[in-house]
Scaffold this motif. Sequence first.
Motif, PDB file in Angstrom:
ATOM      1  N   LYS A 110       0.806  -1.211   0.000  1.00  0.00           N
ATOM      2  CA  LYS A 110       0.000   0.000   0.000  1.00  0.00           C
ATOM      3  C   LYS A 110       0.843   1.267   0.000  1.00  0.00           C
ATOM      4  O   LYS A 110       0.333   2.343  -0.211  1.00  0.00           O
ATOM      5  CB  LYS A 110      -0.937   0.007   1.205  1.00  0.00           C
ATOM      6  CG  LYS A 110      -1.965  -1.081   1.125  1.00  0.00           C
ATOM      7  CD  LYS A 110      -3.044  -0.875   2.124  1.00  0.00           C
ATOM      8  CE  LYS A 110      -4.073  -1.966   1.954  1.00  0.00           C
ATOM      9  NZ  LYS A 110      -5.396  -1.564   2.238  1.00  0.00           N
ATOM     10  N   ASP A 113       2.714   3.846  -5.161  1.00  0.00           N
ATOM     11  CA  ASP A 113       1.622   4.233  -6.045  1.00  0.00           C
ATOM     12  C   ASP A 113       1.156   3.029  -6.853  1.00  0.00           C
ATOM     13  O   ASP A 113       1.967   2.331  -7.463  1.00  0.00           O
ATOM     14  CB  ASP A 113       2.061   5.346  -7.004  1.00  0.00           C
ATOM     15  CG  ASP A 113       2.178   6.696  -6.318  1.00  0.00           C
ATOM     16  OD1 ASP A 113       1.514   6.884  -5.278  1.00  0.00           O
ATOM     17  OD2 ASP A 113       2.911   7.546  -6.824  1.00  0.00           O
ATOM     18  N   LYS A 140      -3.880  11.583 -12.050  1.00  0.00           N
ATOM     19  CA  LYS A 140      -2.784  11.776 -11.095  1.00  0.00           C
ATOM     20  C   LYS A 140      -2.386  10.445 -10.482  1.00  0.00           C
ATOM     21  O   LYS A 140      -3.072   9.441 -10.665  1.00  0.00           O
ATOM     22  CB  LYS A 140      -3.160  12.790 -10.017  1.00  0.00           C
ATOM     23  CG  LYS A 140      -4.279  12.349  -9.088  1.00  0.00           C
ATOM     24  CD  LYS A 140      -4.518  13.434  -8.049  1.00  0.00           C
ATOM     25  CE  LYS A 140      -5.340  12.891  -6.901  1.00  0.00           C
ATOM     26  NZ  LYS A 140      -5.459  13.826  -5.814  1.00  0.00           N
ATOM     27  N   ASN A 141      -1.282  10.434  -9.760  1.00  0.00           N
ATOM     28  CA  ASN A 141      -0.808   9.240  -9.068  1.00  0.00           C
ATOM     29  C   ASN A 141      -1.751   8.930  -7.908  1.00  0.00           C
ATOM     30  O   ASN A 141      -2.394   9.831  -7.357  1.00  0.00           O
ATOM     31  CB  ASN A 141       0.598   9.452  -8.505  1.00  0.00           C
ATOM     32  CG  ASN A 141       1.630   9.677  -9.584  1.00  0.00           C
ATOM     33  OD1 ASN A 141       1.374   9.491 -10.765  1.00  0.00           O
ATOM     34  ND2 ASN A 141       2.811  10.079  -9.182  1.00  0.00           N
ATOM     35  N   GLY A 142      -1.828   7.643  -7.527  1.00  0.00           N
ATOM     36  CA  GLY A 142      -2.651   7.275  -6.380  1.00  0.00           C
ATOM     37  C   GLY A 142      -2.236   5.943  -5.790  1.00  0.00           C
ATOM     38  O   GLY A 142      -1.809   5.040  -6.502  1.00  0.00           O
ATOM     39  N   LYS A 143      -2.338   5.866  -4.464  1.00  0.00           N
ATOM     40  CA  LYS A 143      -2.089   4.620  -3.737  1.00  0.00           C
ATOM     41  C   LYS A 143      -3.419   3.901  -3.576  1.00  0.00           C
ATOM     42  O   LYS A 143      -4.478   4.489  -3.749  1.00  0.00           O
ATOM     43  CB  LYS A 143      -1.499   4.928  -2.356  1.00  0.00           C
ATOM     44  CG  LYS A 143      -0.138   5.590  -2.393  1.00  0.00           C
ATOM     45  CD  LYS A 143       0.284   5.973  -0.984  1.00  0.00           C
ATOM     46  CE  LYS A 143       1.640   6.600  -0.924  1.00  0.00           C
ATOM     47  NZ  LYS A 143       1.877   7.732  -1.767  1.00  0.00           N
ATOM     48  N   ASP A 146      -6.818   5.585  -2.347  1.00  0.00           N
ATOM     49  CA  ASP A 146      -6.928   7.000  -2.705  1.00  0.00           C
ATOM     50  C   ASP A 146      -8.052   7.222  -3.701  1.00  0.00           C
ATOM     51  O   ASP A 146      -8.364   6.348  -4.515  1.00  0.00           O
ATOM     52  CB  ASP A 146      -5.619   7.505  -3.346  1.00  0.00           C
ATOM     53  CG  ASP A 146      -4.470   7.633  -2.374  1.00  0.00           C
ATOM     54  OD1 ASP A 146      -4.701   7.505  -1.154  1.00  0.00           O
ATOM     55  OD2 ASP A 146      -3.329   7.862  -2.833  1.00  0.00           O
ATOM     56  N   MET A 147      -8.622   8.429  -3.654  1.00  0.00           N
ATOM     57  CA  MET A 147      -9.602   8.855  -4.647  1.00  0.00           C
ATOM     58  C   MET A 147      -8.847   9.691  -5.675  1.00  0.00           C
ATOM     59  O   MET A 147      -8.122  10.623  -5.315  1.00  0.00           O
ATOM     60  CB  MET A 147     -10.710   9.690  -4.006  1.00  0.00           C
ATOM     61  CG  MET A 147     -11.548   8.932  -2.999  1.00  0.00           C
ATOM     62  SD  MET A 147     -12.529   7.619  -3.731  1.00  0.00           S
ATOM     63  CE  MET A 147     -13.766   8.546  -4.583  1.00  0.00           C
ATOM     64  N   ILE A 148      -8.972   9.343  -6.949  1.00  0.00           N
ATOM     65  CA  ILE A 148      -8.330  10.097  -8.026  1.00  0.00           C
ATOM     66  C   ILE A 148      -9.340  10.350  -9.130  1.00  0.00           C
ATOM     67  O   ILE A 148     -10.386   9.690  -9.197  1.00  0.00           O
ATOM     68  CB  ILE A 148      -7.092   9.360  -8.599  1.00  0.00           C
ATOM     69  CG1 ILE A 148      -7.505   8.050  -9.287  1.00  0.00           C
ATOM     70  CG2 ILE A 148      -6.048   9.122  -7.518  1.00  0.00           C
ATOM     71  CD1 ILE A 148      -6.406   7.430 -10.127  1.00  0.00           C
ATOM     72  N   ARG A 162     -12.000   5.384  -6.881  1.00  0.00           N
ATOM     73  CA  ARG A 162     -11.109   4.907  -5.816  1.00  0.00           C
ATOM     74  C   ARG A 162     -10.132   3.891  -6.405  1.00  0.00           C
ATOM     75  O   ARG A 162     -10.525   2.985  -7.135  1.00  0.00           O
ATOM     76  CB  ARG A 162     -11.912   4.254  -4.702  1.00  0.00           C
ATOM     77  CG  ARG A 162     -11.034   3.745  -3.547  1.00  0.00           C
ATOM     78  CD  ARG A 162     -11.847   3.263  -2.367  1.00  0.00           C
ATOM     79  NE  ARG A 162     -12.864   4.179  -1.925  1.00  0.00           N
ATOM     80  CZ  ARG A 162     -12.648   5.243  -1.120  1.00  0.00           C
ATOM     81  NH1 ARG A 162     -11.450   5.500  -0.688  1.00  0.00           N
ATOM     82  NH2 ARG A 162     -13.646   6.006  -0.757  1.00  0.00           N
TER      83      ARG A 162
END
Length: 174
Positions: A110, A113, A140-143, A146-148, A162
């Motif tokens: 987790k 990214d 954008k980048n997200g783990k 995350d909400m992107i 998500r």
Amino acid sequence: MRPALLPTAIAAAAAIAVAPAAAAGFQNLTDLDVAVAAHMGAEIGEPGGARAPVDRRLKLKACPEAPAVSGPVLGAAVVRCEPVGWSIRVPLKLDAATRSSAASPASRVKEEDAVSRGQAVRLTVEGTGFAISRTMIADKNGKIGDMISVRADRMAKPILARVVDIGEVSVPGS
């Protein structure tokens, strides 16, 4: 019976008699439910089994052989009929133990990214008995978690999603 209603009654009776014959060209969806339950070792609604029966609105061409079931893959069993060419995903009810054993190695990490800006990602929307997916582009980048925002192309309106796995996003509330 009134003479004016007689043609309507005859037409209704004929439609009822023809309905099973028209459905004969379609895959029996109960057979797909049984195949998924046998493959997963759990009945519909049980942990490890399908969340719900296959959506009865589906009209799949009848498969000349037994459809192949595989998975779990990304929280769903995949049912395929190679000779005809159709494939569906059946969402599964995975508890914490089942989810961890079926999880991909990427979902266990987790801190990194899972999605990068500009990457093609699969957006999945799930409902009762069905799942639809489409390729989108991450803004954008997200783990994981995350909400992107993602969009179909540069000019399209963004959709908030998500991050659920590497290259995978889903719409909230799905």
